[in-house]
Design an enzyme around this catalytic site. Sequence first.
Site, PDB file in Angstrom:
ATOM      1  CE  LYS A 227      -3.874   1.983   2.655  1.00 51.40           C
ATOM      2  NZ  LYS A 227      -4.765   1.818   3.820  1.00 51.40           N
TER       3      LYS A 227
ATOM      4  CB  SER B  81      -8.162   3.640   2.820  1.00 52.06           C
ATOM      5  OG  SER B  81      -7.321   3.041   3.796  1.00 52.06           O
TER       6      SER B  81
ATOM      7  CB  SER C 253      -8.534   0.732   5.679  1.00 50.86           C
ATOM      8  OG  SER C 253      -9.235   1.925   5.502  1.00 50.86           O
TER       9      SER C 253
HETATM   10  N1  GLN Z   1     -13.313   4.261   6.529  1.00 55.04           N
HETATM   11  C1  GLN Z   1     -12.664   4.695   7.716  1.00 55.04           C
HETATM   12  C2  GLN Z   1     -12.207   6.130   7.556  1.00 55.04           C
HETATM   13  O1  GLN Z   1     -12.471   6.683   6.556  1.00 55.04           O
HETATM   14  C3  GLN Z   1     -11.513   3.809   8.046  1.00 55.04           C
HETATM   15  C4  GLN Z   1     -10.332   4.017   7.172  1.00 55.04           C
HETATM   16  C5  GLN Z   1      -9.164   3.162   7.555  1.00 55.04           C
HETATM   17  O2  GLN Z   1      -9.319   2.122   8.185  1.00 55.04           O
HETATM   18  N2  GLN Z   1      -7.997   3.636   7.196  1.00 55.04           N
HETATM   19  O3  GLN Z   1     -11.610   6.703   8.417  1.00 55.04           O
END
Ligand code: GLN
Length: 486
Positions: A76, A151, A175
Amino acid sequence: MIEKTVAEIAVALNAGDISSVELTQTYLDRITQFNGELNAYITVCADSALRQAKTADEKRAKGSNSPLLGVPLAHKDIFCTNGVTTTCGSRMLHNFVAPYDATVVEKFNDAGAVMLGKTNMDEFAMGSSNETSFFGPVKNPWDTKRVPGGSSGGSAVAVAADLCAMATGTDTGGSIRQPAAFCGITGFKPSYGRVSRWGMIAFASSLDQAGPLCKTAEDAALMTNVMAGLDKKDSTSIDKPVEDYTASLSNSLNGLKIGVPKQHFAEGLTAGVEQTIREALKEYENLGATITEIDLPNNHLSVSAYYVIAPAEASANLSRYDGVRYGYRCEDPADLEDMYKRTRSEGFGEEVKRRIMVGTYALSAGFYDAYYRKAQKIRRLIKNDFIDAFDEVDVIIGPTSPHTAFEIGTKTDPVTMYLEDIYTIAVNLAGLPGISIPAGMADGLPVGMHIVGSDFAEAKVLNVAHQFQQQTDWHQHKPTAFGKEN
Ligand code: GLN
């Protein structure tokens, strides 16, 4: 070969059925063929990947056979990679070349894995659909009109469409697990502190945790074996011996006590997902597990608490992007203040700016007690709910997401997007390990099952996931358009 798991690839490499160079070239060819459509990678490192593969083949020829040697992976783009652009999906860092490797990257390098490139992601890991990336949305290989989740959507798609054998991700509120669910793969978030955060660009430091995205729980165990461990450079990494997570995968589940939270089978859950998870639970009964309904009474507060705590931490973490030291800087600033203002206005996207504003507000002197302190108290209540639950049961199982992958552009209201993580966020607030594995299909799209363990019960979670994958073949289902060898 490309459809094989990491464990199977290791066998093939050892047997000399294929070399790492050949395998790496095959993935690189597929990336060339499909990345234009899927947008899973931001950066592809073809030359260095082939060099790493050649070194891996040479080491193997000399008798080395460590499990990930020569296996192609993707990181990532939140992990710093020495000499390779590390963007975090943001304009702010679109030209940032990291001068060092994150600990996770270093560990995979030491294990001999081959880095194919860096994967697309929501900007600064804020999002659940990969639509907030400065580099454009990632497409779900099961239906390219749909989001892959986020994400870590680029990593999930790279695994699902066989553009790598395995990938890394990070999970602050869901995410790793939610994109794994949407793309029909396995995604594992270890306990907070199990994997070093050093060199992983910080979003919400008390929640962020790195983990594997791959095809099976067995592969997740192989990857966690490499990723986990104390790191002196991360004061929140835990000084606790790393188990061999593959050792207990085959343990019997006879007598396992599974808790099913009633809050995860309530309003908002779609019928197709509910039915799939209930069917999957029957598999566990066949394996000798017992199922009881449990109560997580404060679960409904988890999204609200998270959206105070995570933005508060993000607002502090992101203050370093000021145009002075690295990353984006606006053109021709009139003075220092103008540079700060325009650099941050132009460098950050909408969602990131929203979080910085919410976080700064929640931490401000007048509102700290009303929001931040309150949210921390709720966090404790949520943790206590889990502690109580794990007095009664060994693992908690439910759906990873209330629905399957949705269409790109359909969730425009931020709060609707925030509710995406309704089943996963509490696990981050409590610091627990959780995995999403493919449990079936609904309307032609993959459904993820969420398995949560108590603190540092990584081995148990992986064992429970692996046993399901021994009984079912959902983890072998492939998106047809991208599932064939070229
Ligand atoms: N969807 C959540 C956010 O937008 C979690 C994102 C994540 O786990 N990085 O913060």
